[in-house]
Write an enzyme that holds these catalytic residues in place. Structure first.
Site, mmCIF file in Angstrom:
data_model
loop_
_atom_site.group_PDB
_atom_site.id
_atom_site.type_symbol
_atom_site.label_atom_id
_atom_site.label_comp_id
_atom_site.label_asym_id
_atom_site.label_seq_id
_atom_site.Cartn_x
_atom_site.Cartn_y
_atom_site.Cartn_z
ATOM 1 N N ASP A 103 9.235 -13.589 64.980
ATOM 2 C CA ASP A 103 10.424 -12.883 64.459
ATOM 3 C C ASP A 103 10.215 -11.373 64.532
ATOM 4 O OD1 ASP A 103 12.961 -12.561 63.416
ATOM 5 O OD2 ASP A 103 12.336 -12.791 61.327
ATOM 6 N N GLY A 145 13.083 -14.166 47.769
ATOM 7 C CA GLY A 145 12.263 -13.436 46.818
ATOM 8 C C GLY A 145 12.569 -11.959 46.754
ATOM 9 N N THR A 146 11.754 -11.292 45.965
ATOM 10 C CA THR A 146 11.947 -9.873 45.678
ATOM 11 C C THR A 146 10.619 -9.150 45.861
ATOM 12 O OG1 THR A 146 13.581 -10.516 44.025
ATOM 13 C CG2 THR A 146 12.803 -8.252 43.945
ATOM 14 N N ARG A 187 15.859 -13.470 51.163
ATOM 15 C CA ARG A 187 16.544 -14.727 50.890
ATOM 16 C C ARG A 187 15.894 -15.487 49.730
ATOM 17 N NH1 ARG A 187 17.164 -19.580 54.644
ATOM 18 N NH2 ARG A 187 15.262 -18.763 55.544
ATOM 19 N N LYS A 192 5.217 -9.123 46.662
ATOM 20 C CA LYS A 192 6.297 -9.967 47.165
ATOM 21 C C LYS A 192 6.316 -11.251 46.351
ATOM 22 C CE LYS A 192 8.080 -12.024 51.461
ATOM 23 N NZ LYS A 192 7.835 -12.154 52.932
ATOM 24 N N ARG A 243 14.578 -6.913 48.713
ATOM 25 C CA ARG A 243 15.029 -8.255 48.318
ATOM 26 C C ARG A 243 15.345 -9.049 49.571
ATOM 27 N NH1 ARG A 243 17.179 -10.759 43.651
ATOM 28 N NH2 ARG A 243 16.709 -8.874 42.461
#
Length: 278
Positions: A132, A21-22, A19, A38, A17
């Site tokens: 990132d 979505g899951t 920010r 996703k 999980r």
């Protein structure tokens, strides 16, 4: 949920999980294969930057999916409220979980770091900067193959002429030029990868603090140190590579291709008897 998605896949249990979505394990009845789905909730994307990430990630993954060490995007479905991306299932421990307990031996670090750098070099050849890089975004599939993931912050820099801007990344791993608000290039990924390698070998980051602000201040100082107690057993060749990756002077910082040509990488971390640092 998209009717097409329900037709093609069976969604199973939640496995992650974030920010917006899951992530679910999913099953494709027509082939018997399992994947990760996703699902991003578009109603939670409140600003233009978040919406841009929603558009960028699937396009970027499609561009990069041919590389064996990058998570492959297999299908994309969209409905009124969600974007669903069907990707490689990587349900083994991520790199953060693998290195959080203790540092790695150099040959073990080399075995993991080389495919990571090959994935990063592939991104840069295709004109994509990840922006990132961190151990949590380095995943492993059921065959223990390394897979670079999470391209939501990625930026396209084309032929290398276009610079990038914007503060993106995670405190421990972000390059100083990003924090300074300057324009930057794809070598920010090399800095971040160097920090990952440092943590692999030391068990802690090169720049740290009690808060994000303190971490940023340490990154901006860029005072790279190799504490004797920890780095006594680390080869000079590994430390040489770290200096060339975690280098404040961007013009002197290695590119991803230069990292792959460094003797430590070419030896796979097998440093005994190897002293050439040219």
């Amino acid at each position: 949920m998209s009717d097409a998605l329900k037709r093609d896949y069976q969604l199973c249990e939640e496995i992650g999980r974030g920010r917006f979505g899951t992530v679910f394990r999913c099953f494709k009845p027509s082939t018997g294969e399992t994947f990760a789905c996703k699902s991003i909730d578009k109603t939670l994307l409140t600003d233009s930057t978040d919406r841009q990430c929603l558009e960028t990630e699937p396009k970027t993954m499609l561009l990069l999916s041919s590389h064996p060490n990058i998570v492959r995007l297999h299908d994309v479905y969209e409905d009124e409220t969600h974007l669903h991306m069907i990707m490689d299932l990587c349900d083994s421990k991520d790199l953060y979980q693998q290195i959080s307990r203790s540092p790695l031996a150099e040959n073990d670090a080399g075995a993991l770091f080389t495919p990571l750098m090959e994935a990063i070099a592939h991104c840069h050849k295709r004109g994509v900067c990840h922006r990132d890089l961190k151990p949590e975004n380095v995943l492993f599939d059921r065959w223990n193959r390394l897979k670079l993931a999470d391209f939501g912050s990625a930026e396209w820099f084309g032929d290398g002429e276009r610079s990038m801007s914007g503060v993106v990344g995670t405190p421990y791993y972000v390059a100083p030029e990003v924090l300074e608000g300057r324009e930057y290039n794809e070598k920010v990924d090399v800095w971040s990868a160097g920090v990952i390698l440092y943590i692999m070998l030391a068990g802690f980051p090169p720049f740290y603090g009690e808060s994000a602000v303190e971490i940023f201040e340490a990154v901006l100082r860029g005072n790279l140190r190799f504490p004797t107690k920890v780095f006594r057993s680390v080869s000079p060749m590994a430390k040489d590579l770290l200096r060339k990756m975690i280098c404040r002077d961007v013009s002197r910082r290695f590119s991803a291709e230069q990292v792959l040509r460094h003797p430590w990488i070419l030896s796979g971390g097998q440093t005994r008897g190897v002293t050439d640092l040219t």
